[in-house]
Motif scaffolding. Sequence first.
Motif, PDB file in Angstrom:
ATOM      1  N   MET A 186       0.840  -1.185   0.000  1.00  0.00           N
ATOM      2  CA  MET A 186       0.000   0.000   0.000  1.00  0.00           C
ATOM      3  C   MET A 186       0.882   1.245   0.000  1.00  0.00           C
ATOM      4  O   MET A 186       1.934   1.266   0.614  1.00  0.00           O
ATOM      5  N   SER A 187       0.389   2.263  -0.676  1.00  0.00           N
ATOM      6  CA  SER A 187       1.082   3.544  -0.638  1.00  0.00           C
ATOM      7  C   SER A 187       0.109   4.640  -1.021  1.00  0.00           C
ATOM      8  O   SER A 187      -0.910   4.402  -1.666  1.00  0.00           O
ATOM      9  N   PHE A 188       0.437   5.836  -0.624  1.00  0.00           N
ATOM     10  CA  PHE A 188      -0.339   6.990  -1.028  1.00  0.00           C
ATOM     11  C   PHE A 188       0.076   7.380  -2.447  1.00  0.00           C
ATOM     12  O   PHE A 188       1.233   7.163  -2.841  1.00  0.00           O
ATOM     13  N   LYS A 189      -0.833   7.966  -3.169  1.00  0.00           N
ATOM     14  CA  LYS A 189      -0.585   8.371  -4.552  1.00  0.00           C
ATOM     15  C   LYS A 189       0.637   9.287  -4.661  1.00  0.00           C
ATOM     16  O   LYS A 189       1.459   9.134  -5.563  1.00  0.00           O
ATOM     17  N   PHE A 190       0.778  10.223  -3.728  1.00  0.00           N
ATOM     18  CA  PHE A 190       1.867  11.198  -3.818  1.00  0.00           C
ATOM     19  C   PHE A 190       3.241  10.563  -3.677  1.00  0.00           C
ATOM     20  O   PHE A 190       4.225  11.086  -4.173  1.00  0.00           O
ATOM     21  N   GLU A 191       3.322   9.409  -2.991  1.00  0.00           N
ATOM     22  CA  GLU A 191       4.619   8.765  -2.788  1.00  0.00           C
ATOM     23  C   GLU A 191       5.254   8.314  -4.100  1.00  0.00           C
ATOM     24  O   GLU A 191       6.472   8.153  -4.186  1.00  0.00           O
ATOM     25  N   LYS A 192       4.444   8.132  -5.120  1.00  0.00           N
ATOM     26  CA  LYS A 192       4.932   7.697  -6.426  1.00  0.00           C
ATOM     27  C   LYS A 192       5.369   8.866  -7.303  1.00  0.00           C
ATOM     28  O   LYS A 192       6.004   8.657  -8.336  1.00  0.00           O
ATOM     29  N   LEU A 193       5.043  10.071  -6.896  1.00  0.00           N
ATOM     30  CA  LEU A 193       5.381  11.248  -7.697  1.00  0.00           C
ATOM     31  C   LEU A 193       6.858  11.612  -7.514  1.00  0.00           C
ATOM     32  O   LEU A 193       7.306  11.853  -6.389  1.00  0.00           O
ATOM     33  N   VAL A 194       7.579  11.690  -8.612  1.00  0.00           N
ATOM     34  CA  VAL A 194       8.994  12.051  -8.564  1.00  0.00           C
ATOM     35  C   VAL A 194       9.172  13.448  -7.970  1.00  0.00           C
ATOM     36  O   VAL A 194      10.110  13.682  -7.197  1.00  0.00           O
ATOM     37  N   LYS A 221      11.595  14.197  -4.858  1.00  0.00           N
ATOM     38  CA  LYS A 221      12.695  15.166  -4.954  1.00  0.00           C
ATOM     39  C   LYS A 221      12.497  16.338  -3.996  1.00  0.00           C
ATOM     40  O   LYS A 221      13.463  16.847  -3.432  1.00  0.00           O
ATOM     41  N   SER A 222      11.255  16.749  -3.808  1.00  0.00           N
ATOM     42  CA  SER A 222      11.013  17.849  -2.867  1.00  0.00           C
ATOM     43  C   SER A 222      11.273  17.404  -1.429  1.00  0.00           C
ATOM     44  O   SER A 222      11.714  18.214  -0.596  1.00  0.00           O
ATOM     45  N   MET A 223      11.033  16.144  -1.137  1.00  0.00           N
ATOM     46  CA  MET A 223      11.369  15.610   0.194  1.00  0.00           C
ATOM     47  C   MET A 223      12.881  15.647   0.404  1.00  0.00           C
ATOM     48  O   MET A 223      13.356  16.087   1.453  1.00  0.00           O
ATOM     49  N   ASP A 224      13.634  15.204  -0.589  1.00  0.00           N
ATOM     50  CA  ASP A 224      15.096  15.242  -0.505  1.00  0.00           C
ATOM     51  C   ASP A 224      15.593  16.678  -0.369  1.00  0.00           C
ATOM     52  O   ASP A 224      16.481  16.964   0.443  1.00  0.00           O
ATOM     53  N   PHE A 225      15.013  17.586  -1.147  1.00  0.00           N
ATOM     54  CA  PHE A 225      15.413  18.990  -1.106  1.00  0.00           C
ATOM     55  C   PHE A 225      15.176  19.568   0.293  1.00  0.00           C
ATOM     56  O   PHE A 225      16.034  20.266   0.837  1.00  0.00           O
ATOM     57  N   GLY A 226      14.040  19.261   0.880  1.00  0.00           N
ATOM     58  CA  GLY A 226      13.736  19.733   2.229  1.00  0.00           C
ATOM     59  C   GLY A 226      14.756  19.244   3.247  1.00  0.00           C
ATOM     60  O   GLY A 226      15.146  19.992   4.159  1.00  0.00           O
ATOM     61  N   GLU A 227      15.204  18.010   3.086  1.00  0.00           N
ATOM     62  CA  GLU A 227      16.217  17.468   4.002  1.00  0.00           C
ATOM     63  C   GLU A 227      17.564  18.150   3.788  1.00  0.00           C
ATOM     64  O   GLU A 227      18.288  18.415   4.755  1.00  0.00           O
ATOM     65  N   HIS A 228      17.897  18.458   2.537  1.00  0.00           N
ATOM     66  CA  HIS A 228      19.144  19.189   2.270  1.00  0.00           C
ATOM     67  C   HIS A 228      19.113  20.558   2.948  1.00  0.00           C
ATOM     68  O   HIS A 228      20.100  20.979   3.557  1.00  0.00           O
ATOM     69  N   ILE A 229      17.979  21.230   2.842  1.00  0.00           N
ATOM     70  CA  ILE A 229      17.846  22.550   3.463  1.00  0.00           C
ATOM     71  C   ILE A 229      17.926  22.434   4.984  1.00  0.00           C
ATOM     72  O   ILE A 229      18.598  23.240   5.648  1.00  0.00           O
ATOM     73  N   PHE A 230      17.270  21.441   5.545  1.00  0.00           N
ATOM     74  CA  PHE A 230      17.323  21.243   6.998  1.00  0.00           C
ATOM     75  C   PHE A 230      18.764  21.043   7.457  1.00  0.00           C
ATOM     76  O   PHE A 230      19.226  21.690   8.407  1.00  0.00           O
ATOM     77  N   ASN A 231      19.470  20.140   6.786  1.00  0.00           N
ATOM     78  CA  ASN A 231      20.854  19.852   7.176  1.00  0.00           C
ATOM     79  C   ASN A 231      21.746  21.083   7.021  1.00  0.00           C
ATOM     80  O   ASN A 231      22.573  21.364   7.891  1.00  0.00           O
ATOM     81  N   LEU A 232      21.562  21.812   5.943  1.00  0.00           N
ATOM     82  CA  LEU A 232      22.341  23.029   5.723  1.00  0.00           C
ATOM     83  C   LEU A 232      22.086  24.049   6.826  1.00  0.00           C
ATOM     84  O   LEU A 232      23.013  24.642   7.366  1.00  0.00           O
ATOM     85  N   SER A 233      20.826  24.229   7.176  1.00  0.00           N
ATOM     86  CA  SER A 233      20.458  25.270   8.144  1.00  0.00           C
ATOM     87  C   SER A 233      20.877  24.934   9.573  1.00  0.00           C
ATOM     88  O   SER A 233      20.875  25.818  10.434  1.00  0.00           O
ATOM     89  N   GLN A 234      21.254  23.711   9.834  1.00  0.00           N
ATOM     90  CA  GLN A 234      21.725  23.351  11.173  1.00  0.00           C
ATOM     91  C   GLN A 234      23.010  24.100  11.539  1.00  0.00           C
ATOM     92  O   GLN A 234      23.298  24.286  12.718  1.00  0.00           O
ATOM     93  N   GLY A 235      23.731  24.551  10.520  1.00  0.00           N
ATOM     94  CA  GLY A 235      24.964  25.282  10.776  1.00  0.00           C
ATOM     95  C   GLY A 235      24.788  26.784  10.912  1.00  0.00           C
ATOM     96  O   GLY A 235      25.757  27.507  11.101  1.00  0.00           O
ATOM     97  N   PHE A 236      23.556  27.275  10.823  1.00  0.00           N
ATOM     98  CA  PHE A 236      23.310  28.713  10.940  1.00  0.00           C
ATOM     99  C   PHE A 236      23.494  29.151  12.389  1.00  0.00           C
ATOM    100  O   PHE A 236      23.320  28.361  13.319  1.00  0.00           O
TER     101      PHE A 236
END
Length: 117
Positions: free
Chosen positions: A1-9, A13-28
Amino acid sequence: MSFKFEKLVIWQKSMDFGEHIFNLSQGFPKDEVFNLTSQMRRAADSIALNISEVSILQSKLEFKKFLGYSIRSLAETVTCLYKAKDRKYISEEEFSKLYNESYSLMNQIIAFRNQII
């Protein structure tokens, strides 16, 4: 089972991007926690949140509208990246990497939105 959005590239990619921003901002600096850090994280997270929110039982018109919100959140994140670079919280290299990732993601979201009839 999965939600429809989980299949959307674009969601993946936006999930990965959000994690990149989170990790980057930890150094602020700590005095930015309630300002730039918070704003940047919320804007970046909003990209994927809007995609997932609209992907379930929404009309095509509503889907396009929420994809527009995602694009706006992405633009807000890019502005925060400029602020971080100007304040010397991130290097030019880090900025360029995330700027290019942002631009690519924006084009993918736009292309996806344009496919919705």
